[in-house]
Enzyme design. Structure first.
Site, short mmCIF file in Angstrom:
data_model
loop_
_atom_site.label_atom_id
_atom_site.label_comp_id
_atom_site.label_asym_id
_atom_site.label_seq_id
_atom_site.Cartn_x
_atom_site.Cartn_y
_atom_site.Cartn_z
NE ARG A 38 43.08 58.85 45.43
CZ ARG A 38 42.82 58.61 46.52
NH1 ARG A 38 42.60 58.94 48.01
NH2 ARG A 38 43.14 57.03 46.93
CE LYS B 97 43.24 56.62 55.96
NZ LYS B 97 42.27 56.47 54.65
CB SER C 107 40.38 48.60 44.71
OG SER C 107 39.49 49.86 45.44
NE ARG D 112 35.91 48.53 54.69
CZ ARG D 112 36.56 49.40 54.11
NH1 ARG D 112 37.26 50.29 54.74
NH2 ARG D 112 37.16 48.96 52.88
NE ARG E 128 50.19 57.84 49.49
CZ ARG E 128 49.13 57.31 50.12
NH1 ARG E 128 49.13 56.19 50.17
NH2 ARG E 128 48.36 58.06 50.94
CG ASP F 33 47.42 52.67 52.34
OD1 ASP F 33 47.38 53.21 51.22
OD2 ASP F 33 46.23 52.44 53.30
C1 S3P Z 1 41.31 51.30 51.92
C2 S3P Z 1 41.52 50.91 50.67
C3 S3P Z 1 42.85 51.19 49.90
C4 S3P Z 1 43.92 51.97 50.87
C5 S3P Z 1 43.20 53.22 51.52
C6 S3P Z 1 41.83 52.45 52.57
C7 S3P Z 1 39.93 51.25 52.31
O1 S3P Z 1 42.39 51.84 48.88
O2 S3P Z 1 44.93 52.45 50.14
O3 S3P Z 1 44.01 53.94 52.22
O4 S3P Z 1 39.72 51.53 53.42
O5 S3P Z 1 38.98 50.20 51.86
P1 S3P Z 1 42.14 51.07 47.33
O6 S3P Z 1 40.77 50.43 47.66
O7 S3P Z 1 42.03 52.34 46.52
O8 S3P Z 1 43.10 50.12 47.14
#
Ligand code: S3P
Length: 430
Positions: free
Chosen positions: A122, A21, A167, A26, A347, A316
């Site tokens: 969020r 995903k 993040s 990206r 979660r 995740d």
């Molecule tokens: C993701 C980063 C993570 C992850 C999300 C996908 C991404 O989130 O939990 O499912 O594609 O950059 P955070 O950046 O909020 O940690």
């Protein structure tokens, strides 16, 4: 929609998980601002990535499906996006909203990002704040902390920014903005997070350096080269089968073509720590990403402490690891994982509540969970809370519990793994 899941018989076979995903989002967004055509194979057609594609179309980007999983994207070039005539709906997808907020903060037009009820709850202050420091005009609901976000973009300058929480979404938003900002943008992260944006940008010709907790990107003066690639399988989806097979008494499962990017393999490290019989075969690379087949067999798991820099690398997969902890011998503690409370559902709360419904004793803590195993799970009625990761964890739990489990709101899997229930049926004979 609800689903009945029964204890699974012997598990044998090969699973091909959906495309990753994070890499799919990206590949779509970065190719949209490159100059020329890109072909992306094994693009993940879950609802989140489709939300990204619909937003890109409103920004003037042409894309078409060449076949079921092959996407052709016509990049508009660095300055080719156009002002959207409607609100951009990111639905359930945090990655869509946060990455696009960075890109749109740099565009000389007005745009509005919104999402479903979960996404509108969020935290978005984490992208608004640094983007404002870069000079963006960006406002959000609830004192600039929540979506909808209204953005009047353009005129950015690079900053040096230390992420308060690890993040990858925020990091990527700042890198996208940084491509358009005066001078350079430096993002420092407290712990390593997924680096798909950096890997892709490097191949596309961006001036980017990364490693050791910091990324530096310079203003992009020339055009980015499109990147055609095959998206690797999603380790976050594969994790369901890793946990199911490791905990099942009679299992040997191969999961083929999975991303083993080291910023994503925390679940392998955690399961190895717990004593799982998992190994990699056929290691190779697909474009910027390392890939392997993962073979997992029935294992005797023991409890482990999962915290520190393992958390962003397995963020995740933590609901699945909590389930593994319930059935492992000894204590499992997930700690320093407060971020879990900001996901599609809280979660920590939803995992504890639903595992308890299955008869597990789970201690909920402010920053994680603690369980003592092995415990006996008994089929019961549980709910996904509309969260895809919870739905999949409960599907696995149902296949390992005694008796029948009824799972409510199972359609949530459409977000990242639309054919999850079919794969569970094939593998576990549901
Ligand atoms: C993701 C980063 C993570 C992850 C999300 C996908 C991404 O989130 O939990 O499912 O594609 O950059 P955070 O950046 O909020 O940690």
């Amino acid at each position: 929609m609800q689903r009945r899941v029964r204890p699974s018989r012997a598990l044998r076979g090969t699973i091909v998980p959906p495309g990753d995903k994070s890499v799919s989002h990206r590949a779509a967004i970065l190719n949209a601002i490159a100059s020329g055509q890109a072909i992306v194979e094994n693009f993940q057609r879950g609802a989140d990535c489709l939300a990204t594609l619909r937003c890109l179309r409103l920004l003037g980007v042409d894309w078409t499906w060449r076949d079921e999983a092959t996407l052709q994207i016509a990049g508009r070039g660095r300055n080719g996006l156009r002002e959207p005539a409607a609100v951009l709906d990111c639905r359930n997808s945090g990655t869509t909203m946060r990455l696009l907020s960075g890109l749109l903060a740099a565009q000389p037009f007005f745009s509005v990002l919104t999402g479903d009820i979960s996404l509108r709850g969020r935290p978005m202050g984490r992208v608004i704040e640094p983007l404002r420091q870069m000079g963006a005009h960006i406002d959000g609901r609830s004192s600039d902390s929540l979506a909808p976000l209204a953005i009047r973009g353009g005129g950015l300058r690079g900053i040096r920014y230390c992420l308060p929480v690890a993040s990858a979404q925020v990091k990527s938003a700042l890198l996208l903005a940084g491509l358009y900002a005066e001078d350079e943008t430096v993002v420092q992260e407290p712990m390593p997070t997924r680096d798909h944006t950096e890997r892709m940008l490097r191949i596309m010709g961006a001036e980017i350096e990364f490693g050791e907790g910091s990324v530096r990107v310079s203003r992009q003066t020339g055009e980015l080269t499109p990147i055609s690639l095959r998206i690797p399988g999603d380790i976050s989806a594969a994790a369901a089968w890793l946990v199911l097979a490791a905990l099942h008494p009679d299992a040997e499962v191969r999961i083929s073509g999975v991303s083993v990017n080291p910023t994503r393999t925390g679940v392998l490290d955690a399961l190895h720590m717990m004593g799982a019989d998992i190994h990699l075969e056929e290691e190779r690379t697909w474009g910027p990403e390392p890939v392997a087949d993962i073979v997992v067999r029935s294992s005797r798991l023991r409890g482990a402490v999962i915290g520190g820099d393992l958390i962003p690398r397995t963020i995740d997969e933590l609901p699945l690891l909590a389930l593994a902890g319930c059935l492992a011998e000894g204590e499992t503690v997930i700690r320093e994982a407060t971020e879990l409370r900001t996901k599609e559902s809280d979660r920590i709360g939803t995992t504890a509540a639903e595992l308890r419904r299955l008869g597990a004793e789970v201690e909920e803590r402010a920053d994680g969970l603690a369980v003592c195993g092995p415990q006996r799970l008994r089929g019961s009625t549980v709910s996904s809370h509309g969260d895809h990761r919870l739905a999949m964890m409960l599907g696995v739990a149902g296949a390992l519990a005694q008796g029948e489990t009824v799972i409510r709101n199972v359609g949530a899997v459409a977000v990242s793994y639309p054919w999850f229930w079919r794969d569970l049926e094939t593998l576990a004979g549901q």
